[in-house]
Structures are given as C-alpha cells and as structure tokens.
Design a protein around this motif. Sequence first.
Motif, short mmCIF file in Angstrom:
data_model
loop_
_atom_site.label_atom_id
_atom_site.label_comp_id
_atom_site.label_asym_id
_atom_site.label_seq_id
_atom_site.Cartn_x
_atom_site.Cartn_y
_atom_site.Cartn_z
N ILE A 134 0.88 -1.17 0.00
CA ILE A 134 0.00 0.00 0.00
C ILE A 134 0.91 1.21 0.00
N HIS A 135 0.74 2.10 -1.00
CA HIS A 135 1.67 3.23 -1.07
C HIS A 135 0.95 4.57 -0.91
N LYS A 136 -0.40 4.52 -0.95
CA LYS A 136 -1.15 5.75 -0.71
C LYS A 136 -2.34 5.43 0.19
N VAL A 137 -2.55 6.27 1.19
CA VAL A 137 -3.63 6.03 2.14
C VAL A 137 -4.43 7.32 2.33
N PHE A 138 -5.77 7.19 2.38
CA PHE A 138 -6.63 8.35 2.67
C PHE A 138 -7.65 7.92 3.72
N ILE A 139 -7.63 8.56 4.89
CA ILE A 139 -8.54 8.20 5.98
C ILE A 139 -9.54 9.34 6.17
N TYR A 140 -10.79 9.01 6.29
CA TYR A 140 -11.81 10.05 6.46
C TYR A 140 -12.95 9.51 7.33
N PHE A 141 -13.82 10.40 7.82
CA PHE A 141 -14.96 9.97 8.61
C PHE A 141 -16.17 9.87 7.69
N SER A 142 -16.75 8.69 7.60
CA SER A 142 -17.91 8.48 6.73
C SER A 142 -19.17 8.69 7.56
N GLU A 143 -19.93 9.73 7.20
CA GLU A 143 -21.16 10.03 7.94
C GLU A 143 -22.15 8.87 7.77
N SER A 144 -22.20 8.28 6.55
CA SER A 144 -23.18 7.21 6.30
C SER A 144 -22.85 5.97 7.14
N GLU A 145 -21.56 5.64 7.24
CA GLU A 145 -21.17 4.45 8.01
C GLU A 145 -21.08 4.76 9.50
N GLY A 146 -20.93 6.05 9.84
CA GLY A 146 -20.77 6.44 11.24
C GLY A 146 -19.43 5.98 11.81
N ASP A 147 -18.46 5.83 10.92
CA ASP A 147 -17.13 5.41 11.41
C ASP A 147 -16.06 5.90 10.41
N TYR A 148 -14.83 5.69 10.83
CA TYR A 148 -13.71 6.09 9.97
C TYR A 148 -13.55 5.08 8.85
N GLU A 149 -13.32 5.59 7.63
CA GLU A 149 -13.13 4.74 6.46
C GLU A 149 -11.74 4.99 5.88
N VAL A 150 -11.25 4.01 5.16
CA VAL A 150 -9.91 4.15 4.56
C VAL A 150 -9.97 3.81 3.08
N ARG A 151 -9.36 4.67 2.24
CA ARG A 151 -9.11 4.31 0.85
C ARG A 151 -7.62 4.17 0.66
N TYR A 152 -7.21 3.20 -0.12
CA TYR A 152 -5.76 3.04 -0.34
C TYR A 152 -5.48 2.56 -1.75
N GLU A 153 -4.23 2.75 -2.15
CA GLU A 153 -3.75 2.25 -3.45
C GLU A 153 -2.64 1.25 -3.21
N VAL A 154 -2.67 0.17 -4.02
CA VAL A 154 -1.64 -0.86 -3.87
C VAL A 154 -0.79 -0.91 -5.14
N ILE A 155 0.51 -0.97 -4.95
CA ILE A 155 1.40 -1.05 -6.12
C ILE A 155 1.15 -2.38 -6.83
N GLY A 156 0.93 -2.32 -8.12
CA GLY A 156 0.67 -3.52 -8.91
C GLY A 156 -0.80 -3.91 -8.94
N ASN A 157 -1.65 -3.12 -8.24
CA ASN A 157 -3.09 -3.42 -8.19
C ASN A 157 -3.39 -4.84 -7.77
N VAL A 158 -2.70 -5.30 -6.74
CA VAL A 158 -2.95 -6.65 -6.20
C VAL A 158 -3.48 -6.51 -4.78
N LYS A 159 -3.78 -7.62 -4.13
CA LYS A 159 -4.20 -7.55 -2.72
C LYS A 159 -3.01 -7.10 -1.89
N PRO A 160 -3.23 -6.24 -0.90
CA PRO A 160 -2.08 -5.67 -0.17
C PRO A 160 -1.36 -6.68 0.72
N LEU A 161 -0.06 -6.47 0.81
CA LEU A 161 0.82 -7.29 1.66
C LEU A 161 1.29 -6.50 2.88
N GLY A 162 1.38 -5.18 2.72
CA GLY A 162 1.90 -4.36 3.81
C GLY A 162 1.86 -2.90 3.42
N LEU A 163 2.62 -2.10 4.15
CA LEU A 163 2.62 -0.65 3.93
C LEU A 163 4.04 -0.17 3.67
#
Lengths: 615, 615
Positions: free
Chosen positions: B410-439
């Motif tokens: 994971i090389h890019k991370v964006f954390i925000y508060f989602s009003e709809s979910e009522g909790d913190y949400e995370v968007r991220y990008e993974v190098i190679g567009n695969v399932k993440p292994l780490g940060l």
Amino acid sequence: MVYILGKAHVIIKPFDISTEVPPGKTVLDVLREIGIPIRSDCGGIGICGKCIVRIAGPVSAPSTNEIKLLGQEKIKAGFRLACQTKILSGKIEVYIPRESRIWKYRSVDIGFERHVSLAPAVRKIHIIVPRATLEDPRPDLDRILCHDNECLEAEIISLEVLRKIPDILRSCKWSVTLVLHDGKILDVECNDTRSKTYGIAVDLGTSRIVVHLVDLTNGKTLAIESAPNPQQIFGADIISRLTYVIQRPNATQQLQKLVVQAINELIKKASSGTGINIKNIYEVVVAGNPVMNHLFLGIQPRYLGYSPYVPAFGIPLVVRAQDVGLTINDNGMVYIMPNIAGFIGGDAIADAIAVGLDECSEPCVLIDIGTNTEILLNNGRDIYAASAPAGPAFEGAVTRYGMKATNGAIHKVFIYFSESEGDYEVRYEVIGNVKPLGLCGSAYIDAIAHLYRLGLINKWGKFNKGTVTKRFVTRNGEKGFIIAWNRESAKGEDIAVYAKDIEAILLAKAAIAATFKILSWKANLKVEEISKIYVAGSFGISLDPENAIAIGLLPGINPQRVIFVGNAAISGAKLILKSIKVRKKAKELARKVKYVEVAAEPSFRRIFHEMLCLP
Amino acid sequence: MVYILGKAHVIIKPFDISTEVPPGKTVLDVLREIGIPIRSDCGGIGICGKCIVRIAGPVSAPSTNEIKLLGQEKIKAGFRLACQTKILSGKIEVYIPRESRIWKYRSVDIGFERHVSLAPAVRKIHIIVPRATLEDPRPDLDRILCHDNECLEAEIISLEVLRKIPDILRSCKWSVTLVLHDGKILDVECNDTRSKTYGIAVDLGTSRIVVHLVDLTNGKTLAIESAPNPQQIFGADIISRLTYVIQRPNATQQLQKLVVQAINELIKKASSGTGINIKNIYEVVVAGNPVMNHLFLGIQPRYLGYSPYVPAFGIPLVVRAQDVGLTINDNGMVYIMPNIAGFIGGDAIADAIAVGLDECSEPCVLIDIGTNTEILLNNGRDIYAASAPAGPAFEGAVTRYGMKATNGAIHKVFIYFSESEGDYEVRYEVIGNVKPLGLCGSAYIDAIAHLYRLGLINKWGKFNKGTVTKRFVTRNGEKGFIIAWNRESAKGEDIAVYAKDIEAILLAKAAIAATFKILSWKANLKVEEISKIYVAGSFGISLDPENAIAIGLLPGINPQRVIFVGNAAISGAKLILKSIKVRKKAKELARKVKYVEVAAEPSFRRIFHEMLCLP
C-alpha cells in the motif's frame, strides 16, 4: 655572461662546459662534481702526477709536489695537477689533455657526462596534516593535497596508493611524505623520507646492460652494475635476434622476460650493495636501440625487420614499472627514451644529449660505432641522423682472431720496420696485461693503418706480392701477417691478420664511411668544417683516432678534434633521470632530427664501393 | 535573452529549463529530447490523453482528438496534449502539471534529467594515415598522432594498446579510429568505428544498483538494467555493512568483488540486449555514497565507521576499469564521482547536478530520503550539506507491516470519517493493483497525517483514548489502527498502523527535520524563502507532499514547490558521462559545498527532541 661576485667561473675545455663554484675548491673537486672523468690514480693526494690539466686564470700557487712532478717549464706553460690546484675567484679556463682523460673510459660502463641542475621528475614533499576532527572532517586524500593553504592538482597513479592512505595517515600520526612523479601521486610514505629518493638509468645494449643507481637528492651516482644482455643466446646482433622473434609467436614475451629479469638483478645488486631499499627507487630511465626498446616493452618488433623498418613508437613513453615487470617501488614509473627511426633509438638520443650535440655552436658529429653504427650530425642549423649496417666485424665476429675488447685482447698495435732486425716488428698492448688471445676491433684498425702506411697492403687492402718478411704466413691458402708469435700467445699459435679479415674490416668501414658521406651531403657539410667528432660506445676505448682516420673510418679531420666519450648512452640516460628540462630537450631533439635512410639513396651502392678503398 | 530568429524559444515549467528548437516539432518531441519524462501511455499518437501540458505562446491549433479528450473549456485555459501540439516560432512557455509527470518515476531506475550539450570525455577520431615508406619511415604511433598537419600531444593509456598498433595499422590498411579519453589514447580500432561509442552510468545504491547504457554519439539512453546490491546479505544498511567489513580482514575485497560482479552482469545484460559489443563501452561513471564508493574501489572504509567519519578521498577519481575488475573495453576508464564527507557522497553530488542545485536563482533544497538522508541547500550564495541518520523506518525495516515500495505494498492512504457508516473509512492504493501485503513508507506518512488531522492521535503520535472506531485493534497489548481488513489483505490478517510504528516513523522524521533545521540556521535561510524542494530517491515515488509537510518531514512550504525528481543520482551520473563541462562543475560543486556535521552541533539533541512532535 653574468659573473657572480666572489665566485669562480670555470670553463672546462675541450668540452665547453662552464660552471659557477665558490672559491677554495680544487680543480679535481670541481671536475668530479660535474662528472668529468679524469685520471687520479693516487686518489688525489698529489703523488701520481696523472691529473695533469692546463689552466689559465686565478688559481693557487704551485705546490712542491707539482714542481717536482711537472717541472718549472711545464708549470710556466700553464700545466698543473688538478688535485693540487685551488680555484680562486674570477674566470678560469681548464683544458684537460687527452692523456689525463682518455683512460677513464676503460670501462664501457661510464661515459662523459655534462653537469645539469637537478630537477628530476620524482619529487618529494613532507607534510604534517592537521588531524581529522568533527569540525574538520575533510577526506584523507584532499587533506594531503591541500596543505599550507595550497592545493595540488594531483592524480593518484594507482588505486593501491589510495587504499593505503587512510592507515598510513593514522599510524604515522599525520606526518607523511608525498612522492610525486610528474605531478601525479606515486606514493605516500610514513614520516619524512625526503632523503631517500633514488632513480635508475639503464643503458640497454644489444650485448651489454649497464645500470646506474642515482641519488636524486644530489645527483650522485651511487652504484654501477652491468651484465651481458641475456638475449644474446637468441642472436648476438640485432638482425639475428629480430629473425628469431619474428619467426616464433611467443618469443617477444620470452625475450622481454629475460631482459627485465636481468635489469631487475642489476637493480637488486646496486641497491643491496649500497643498502638502499628498492621501494625508494621511483623511476627508471631506459636508453636502448629500437629493437631493444621493443623487446623490453614486449612489443613485437616485426616491422623493424622489413623495409621500411618502422618502429611502433617514436615519442618517449612513460609506463608503469609493474606493467613491464621491473621491481622498484610498486608504483614506480619507467621512462623510455624516444626513437627516431628503425635503427636510431633512445641510445643515440642519449648519446647526443650527453655530449650536447644540439648545442654545438660549430658543426659537430656523433658516431656510436657498433654492429649498427649510428651517426648524428649537427651542421649548425639542423640535426641529421643515419644508421650504418656495419655488421659485427669490429666486435670480432667475422675475423679469424677477432674477439671483443675483453681481457686477453690485443687492443693496440704498432708495426714498424726495424733497421737492426732487418724486418718488420710489432709492438702491441693486451687488455689485462696477459698473454694475448686475439685481436679486438681497434687492433685491426691499427694493423691495417700501419700495413698500408708501410706499403705491405695496397689501397684495396690486398697484400703486396713484392714484400719479404718472416711475419707473412699462409694458412688454408690465405695470406696473413703475424702480430703475435705463437710463443707469445696464450693460444700457442700465431695470432695474425689475414686477407679476409682485412676485407671484412674494410666492408664494415665502407658502410660507415658511405653513410657519413651521404649524411654530410644531405647536410651540405664539408669535412673541414667539422669542429668535433664525438665517438661513443665501447669501441672508442682503444681506438687510435689517427689510425681510424688513416683507414677512412673517421673523416679526415685533425685527430685532436676526435673526442672519445665512452658510454654516453648511460650518461644521457642519467641526465634525463636528473632533469625534466633535459627530458624535454631530448623529446624536442628526437622530433627535429632529420632521418636519412641511406639504403633508399640511389647513390649508396656506388659510394659504398668507393669507400672500400683505403684513402 | 537573445532569441534566434525563426526558432522557438521554449521554457519548461516548473523546471525552468529553456531550449531553442526549430519550429514544427511537437511539444512531446522537445520534452523527450531534453529528457523530461512525461506520460505518453499511447506512445504519442493522441488517444490516451495523458500528456497534458499547459501552454502559453505560438503553437498549432488544437486537433480534434484534443478537443474530444480535453474539452473546449480546458483548451481555452491553455491545456493541450504535448503529442498533438506543434511548436511555432517565438517564445513558448510549457507547464507540466504534476499528474502528467509524477507517475513517470514509478520506476526508481530513472529520474529527472536536464538537457546538456554532448561533450563526453570519450572521443573518437577516424584517420587514414599515409602508408609507411622508405621516404617516410616515421614510427607507427607518431604517424597516428600527427595527421592532417596536426600533432596530438597524447599519452598511451596502456602498453597493450601500443603492442597492437603495428598489426592493426597494416591489417586495416592504415585506416584506424583513435579512441581518446581525456586526451589520452585509450584504444586504436580497425577502420571507422565512430558510430560505436558507448558509456555506462551507474547508480551504486546501498540496496539497488541501476545501470544506464548511453550512446555517446547522440546522448540517448539505450538500455536500463537494475538489480539488488548483492552486498545486502552482509547488512541491509550502511552501518551494518561497515561493521561487517571493519571486523573482518578480507571482507573489503570480498564485498568489492560482489558489487563489481553485479555491475558487470548489468552491463552485460544492457549490451547484449542492445546488440552492443562490450569493447565499445569506454567509460563508466559511478555515483554512490561514500561507503559504496570505498567498497567498489576496494578501499577499507574503516574510518567512515568511527567519528569523525572521514572518507579516504573526496576529489573525483579516474581509474582503469581493469584495476577494479569492470569488464568493458580492456583499457576503459572509470570515473568515480566526488565525495563531500563521510555520509555525503557521489550520489548526492549527482542528485544536485541533475536538478541544477548550483544554478538555482532563488534558494532551493534537495533531499534524498533513505536510510541515510542527504540534504543539500543552496541559499542563493553558498551550498550547505548535511546527512541525517534517518534509519530504515521509511523502508519498512522497523514497522510491523512495513515493506519496500514493491508489488503488494500500500503506497497511498486516505482516511476520512464516513457520515453514512458512522465510522472512519480508509481508501488506499496498492502497487501492482494486487491484494495488499503491507505498507511502504509513503503509506505510513499518509496514515499519520490523516490520523493527526482527524484527531485520532495527538501531537506526540499517541492514540487518543476518547475515540471509538471498529478500526482500532490491540495486539500484544499495543494499540493500532486498521488500514486494510483481513478479508482484503493478501496475508489474511488485518494490516494496521501500530503505536510503535508511528513512533519509529516520527523518530526518522525527527532526524531529518532536525538536520534540516540546523542546516537552514547555518545557511541563514527562512523556510518561506525556499523556492523549491527537490525530493530525490525511490521514496519520492508515492510521497504526498501535503502529508509529508503535515507530519513535518518536509518544511512547511507550498506543496506545489515540492518537485519529485526520482532517481536523480543516475540522471546526474549520465550528465557527467555525457559532458566534461558538467564533470568540471560537479568537481567545483563538491569543493565548494559547506559540510555541516550535525552530530557535532550542541543543539542537535534538543532540536531532535522538539522535532519528534507533529507540527
């Protein structure tokens, strides 16, 4: 000319060398410092009377020894003993007569050497650099290069030096000596090693290698070593060695190893004999003929063996000692003197530099007589050079009783008609004062000159039929003239000069004389204009200039103008070692020499044929 | 400024590079020639719409593709596709927005590269020398050096070259090409080989070696190869590798061999892939940090391991490729970029040269973030440099899910508060567009910046106790924040940022920030005066400048002024390979840089402690 007040300005004749010295020194001291070899058989204590010189100018009054040995008359004429005469201030002319200098060149390992100011390529600087701290963490090399507010723009000659700098700096408490070669860092040594700076000059001859070990802090020669060139087993002369190498693929490497090994052994001897560490030898200057230079560097000399006889290089080369296999300092350098053409090499340039051929004010000539004879001629404007394929006749290779100028060789011959005996008599000198084994080149020249003068041979070198003498001998149908009777000889047989020997010597002299003639044509020089002929090489040791002129080997000038300079090649190499200024001069000299390929001259055959005659 | 009539004068922003070009070329052509990497995913045929630039000045009218892809509004605002827009004559400004260039540096094997006029140290001359004859028997080497009435004053780099000259001249019918390196004869080749002249640039990194093969006749990069530094098995970072070498006598040689072998393999790959003969590669330029440089040259780096951290050399070195074991042309040369101090080496100089740090008209800064972070600062008068011991936290070595920026990170991370979910949400990008292994490092920086912004951590980086979110996790008694759920992860477990990870990242950033602070004090520079911060190195690939500023890793300037330059070390090495003028500049730059040893500053500890805080 500017004279320094209080100093003596000494001019040495016939070499035309001048030097400034403080008053009080003896003439012998001055000559020794400049490097002019003069007899002083008693070591300079005033009892042998051999160091006779002729002096004009302010010097000390004659000593009682001088008056006893020379007599008032000679002293009035200006003759003095060099060891007894002290220099006062002013202008002083010192003339060294032939009898005081000529025998100095008995050994072919030394030669006439001019004085030069010391300015070697190798230079040492002792520095104490400030210890590295967090406030001054400059890199080690930069710290060495920048000291006393000055930065050297110096490259490192090898990685090996850089690899050892960090440890040396710290273990030697930041006190180190930089060894610079031509501005590059050759080595870094612990503490102050400035007093230990040495170099080697090598005369790389076809038959003999001579090595001089020189102290580069004062220019003094500390040791002289020599040995036969071990390549001789592959051919005595250049051509046979060339033939051997051209025909075999790995022979160049084989011969290179041999000669490098031999030089290494001589360097080892010279340094161990003087207690000098081989690591403190930083440079070797090599003067050799082109074939020797090629083989020393491991360059296949093939194209020297075929017309148009082109060497691989002309300009002087600087290579790492390691790359050729010489064992001096690990990063030591080798300077190879420039070649001019296929058969005019660094040895000839060294000769020319040693005698100052480029500085003659009047026309002068240099001849290095050998298997291959080099002639260089300065007509006052340009320098011309040519090489004469004389062959090995003068070195005893073709004549029946011929031998090299070593122990047992008759080297001087005088033939005369004895009225009392009613026959021709012979007086001769033998090297080493032993019973004679044979005749060396100079003896043949003497003999031929006398036989011709006495009318025993005609101008073609043939024995005249009319003469009767018990010294005539016929062997295998060939006529000869006995020089030493069998009862006098170490061989137990008559040592004689045969008709075929005379023919061989005249062939060799014709090659040299024809080459000289063509060269003087090219240079538009008349024989009578020549002020000096320098004769270099081992052959000059015993050569009688009058006889050499009588048979036409040397041009017909006043014999007083013939100067024997011994092994001038080693002297030239030493000058090059001692001074980068001389080095530059040698390079320029090599560049401006006009090389004449006599074999390409249409008239060569005709002139060669003419020169077969005795004059 | 003088404009050439009829030509276009193009200024490229934000790099402030200007160039003169003939009209008619596309903007993409011009950028490619200068070497500015710009996206052109479709290869420049106008269909992908990625090479967006903003242009002011006389250019061709928009194409239909441009209108379709950009829309009239954007085109009105000056946006164009570089591949579709042709330059007309006059002054043209081209601005390259971040999105068109940043992704170019995905690969750490290339970097921002300025345009230079080609003037490499390696130069070829083709000559046809007159055949040797009896009338013109000049030596072979002299014949090569003097041609067309001109003589080169050139030394021969090695005896090997001289040894082959006679045969080459004759077998190639006197038509040869001289290869010159810095005026010395490096090689002599048969016939005209001028079109085959290549060089190699090497970025010798602690963890990665990058090799570029460059055509020295046109400056083009023909091949790029890279591989991990095989010395890594003896320690991932410089300090552990130093420790290994200091403790073992032969380790320097062992590590030297390893790295030289690796470079040789990369050179072999690059040349075989392009069908280039390795003998036509004549020079290698190496940019590495001081420890890498020492090990590459086989110099024991012991004194880099202890205070005051002194390298063996600072000035640039030129050594023979053979002496270090590199297999290019047998007489090829290696240029090692200058070192400044114990931890500021040739790589930092290469970075500075690549971005033109010495030519900034306004104050500018270069940061190469890595295990050892180098900071160079130009305050408009002097250049200051320091090194920050950041440690390997940014490279994933200390953090629990840390990894290098390779596939699966994971090389890019964006954390925000989602009003709809009522909790913190995370968007991220993974190098190679695969399932993440780490940060990787940039993800930690993003995460910390967002967690701080959202009040989830305090200014000391500690998790606030009041917050409730299902993303909080406690493992081995330690609190963390989940970035990727176990169901999303390639590991099958939650990927989270733990308190200790935040601490490790803040320690690393404090080292860098404190170093920068001290350096700017020394340079008397205020943050607001900085016109540009160049971020070099692989770390810049995914770094979000706003977040890097938010956590205090970069000084608080306008994020628009942060320019990511990728692997500027290899770019700088290439500039040095292509131009001896740049080489001279690099040497001067290294000499005039004022090195600041921050560890020696009394205030360092205090400032370091302050910098542990989030701003």
